[in-house]
Design a protein around this motif. Structure first.
Motif, short mmCIF file in Angstrom:
data_model
loop_
_atom_site.label_atom_id
_atom_site.label_comp_id
_atom_site.label_asym_id
_atom_site.label_seq_id
_atom_site.Cartn_x
_atom_site.Cartn_y
_atom_site.Cartn_z
N GLU A 64 4.24 7.89 -1.71
CA GLU A 64 4.41 7.64 -3.00
C GLU A 64 5.93 6.87 -2.99
O GLU A 64 5.84 5.92 -3.56
CB GLU A 64 4.91 9.02 -3.75
N ALA A 65 6.89 7.25 -2.16
CA ALA A 65 8.12 6.20 -2.11
C ALA A 65 8.07 4.98 -1.74
O ALA A 65 8.40 3.89 -2.01
CB ALA A 65 9.08 6.98 -1.21
N ASP A 66 7.03 4.66 -0.78
CA ASP A 66 6.53 3.51 -0.28
C ASP A 66 6.03 2.48 -1.26
O ASP A 66 6.20 1.34 -1.30
CB ASP A 66 5.66 3.66 0.89
N ARG A 67 5.27 3.15 -2.12
CA ARG A 67 4.47 2.52 -3.12
C ARG A 67 5.27 2.13 -4.29
O ARG A 67 5.32 1.09 -4.87
CB ARG A 67 3.25 3.17 -3.49
N GLN A 68 6.52 2.88 -4.39
CA GLN A 68 7.36 2.63 -5.70
C GLN A 68 8.42 1.84 -5.35
O GLN A 68 9.02 1.02 -5.93
CB GLN A 68 7.85 3.98 -6.07
N GLY A 69 8.84 1.89 -3.84
CA GLY A 69 9.95 1.05 -3.47
C GLY A 69 11.06 1.67 -3.75
O GLY A 69 11.35 2.52 -4.51
N MET A 71 14.65 2.14 5.28
CA MET A 71 14.47 3.20 6.27
C MET A 71 14.56 4.48 6.11
O MET A 71 13.85 5.31 6.64
CB MET A 71 15.75 2.67 7.24
N LYS A 72 14.88 4.89 4.84
CA LYS A 72 14.74 6.13 4.32
C LYS A 72 13.29 6.48 4.24
O LYS A 72 12.69 7.33 4.50
CB LYS A 72 15.35 6.42 2.77
N VAL A 73 12.47 5.74 3.60
CA VAL A 73 10.87 5.73 3.68
C VAL A 73 10.53 5.59 4.86
O VAL A 73 9.51 6.63 5.23
CB VAL A 73 10.41 4.37 2.62
N GLY A 74 10.81 4.82 5.86
CA GLY A 74 10.19 4.72 7.31
C GLY A 74 10.47 6.06 8.20
O GLY A 74 9.60 6.58 8.68
N ARG A 75 11.75 6.92 7.81
CA ARG A 75 11.97 7.78 8.63
C ARG A 75 11.25 9.13 7.69
O ARG A 75 10.95 10.08 8.42
CB ARG A 75 13.64 8.35 8.45
N PRO A 131 3.61 -4.78 2.38
CA PRO A 131 3.35 -3.73 1.31
C PRO A 131 2.26 -2.90 1.81
O PRO A 131 1.32 -3.33 2.63
CB PRO A 131 2.87 -4.31 0.09
N PRO A 132 2.12 -1.59 1.49
CA PRO A 132 1.03 -0.60 1.99
C PRO A 132 -0.35 -1.10 1.40
O PRO A 132 -0.28 -1.76 0.35
CB PRO A 132 1.36 0.52 1.32
N PRO A 133 -1.59 -0.98 1.93
CA PRO A 133 -2.84 -1.17 1.40
C PRO A 133 -3.05 -0.60 0.05
O PRO A 133 -2.36 0.43 -0.30
CB PRO A 133 -3.54 -0.45 2.50
N ASP A 134 -3.77 -1.43 -0.59
CA ASP A 134 -4.23 -1.05 -2.19
C ASP A 134 -4.97 0.13 -2.12
O ASP A 134 -6.33 0.03 -1.53
CB ASP A 134 -4.74 -2.27 -2.87
N LEU A 135 -4.71 1.39 -2.67
CA LEU A 135 -5.52 2.50 -2.79
C LEU A 135 -6.75 2.11 -3.27
O LEU A 135 -7.94 2.94 -2.78
CB LEU A 135 -4.82 3.69 -3.28
#
Length: 210
Positions: free
Chosen positions: A107-112, A116-120, A168-172
């Protein structure tokens, strides 16, 4: 000169481990981060680390065996405390925790922003998915999420080092990734130990979650 004795508390937090036991440090570090939030998951993360350490026992120098014995003694004491509390279906408990971590990271990845917080956070979810392996073979869903989490961690880490925006992450909506059942994307390696934050680096597993 022989190395200084390692304190049990240091060992349980993944600090001061001999080189031969470095592969288990990430599980001990993550357990330390979450023990206040969820002692059950923390226990099983440490148990997974000890199981891996026992598998490495034949390769340990004689002076390092004491560290493994300290780990085993500490786990026995922790198990007695856990038994008093009583835990129903620990495998489901740990898996639910892993699923929650992954969902929050995604969710954080898609919202931006994709930092690195998201990566971790993705890496942290992959570590807890690895912990689930002690209960048996991973489901197809968890296998795919493990691969995907490692892939996103690597992509975000590389992009950060290169000073660029991560892909960007893949489109769900395009392929229904992770919406129940088997997933369709094959991403990254699934060896459970090939990548990770530097030792001592938090991985999104604190008391407040990723």
């Amino acid at each position: 000169r022989s190395p200084e004795p390692t304190m049990a508390s240091d060992v349980l937090s993944g600090q001061g481990l001999p080189a031969a036991l470095k592969p288990i440090s990430t599980f001990l570090q993550r357990a330390k981060e979450i023990e206040a939030r969820d002692p059950v998951v923390a226990y099983y993360a440490r148990l997974h680390a000890v199981t891996l350490a026992i598998e490495l026992r034949s390769k340990l120098p004689a002076q390092d065996t004491q560290v493994l014995l300290q780990l085993m003694d500490a786990m026995e004491a922790e198990k007695r405390e856990l038994d008093k509390a009583g835990v129903d279906e620990p495998s489901a408990h740990v898996e639910n925790f892993a699923q929650e971590l992954f969902a929050r990271a995604d969710e954080a990845d898609r919202q931006g922003p994709r930092d690195m917080k998201v990566g971790r956070a993705f890496y942290a979810s992959s570590v807890i998915i690895d912990v689930c392996r002690q209960f048996g073979d991973l489901s197809a869903d968890l296998q795919e999420k493990h691969k995907y989490a490692r892939w996103r961690f690597v992509e975000i880490s590389k992009a950060t080092k290169e000073g660029r925006e991560p892909a960007p992450p893949p489109d769900l909506s395009a392929n229904d990734l992770f919406l129940g059942g088997d997933t369709q994307r094959r991403s990254g390696d699934d060896d459970g130990c090939s990548v990770g934050p530097a030792e001592g680096d938090g991985a999104g597993l604190g008391a407040d979650g990723p």
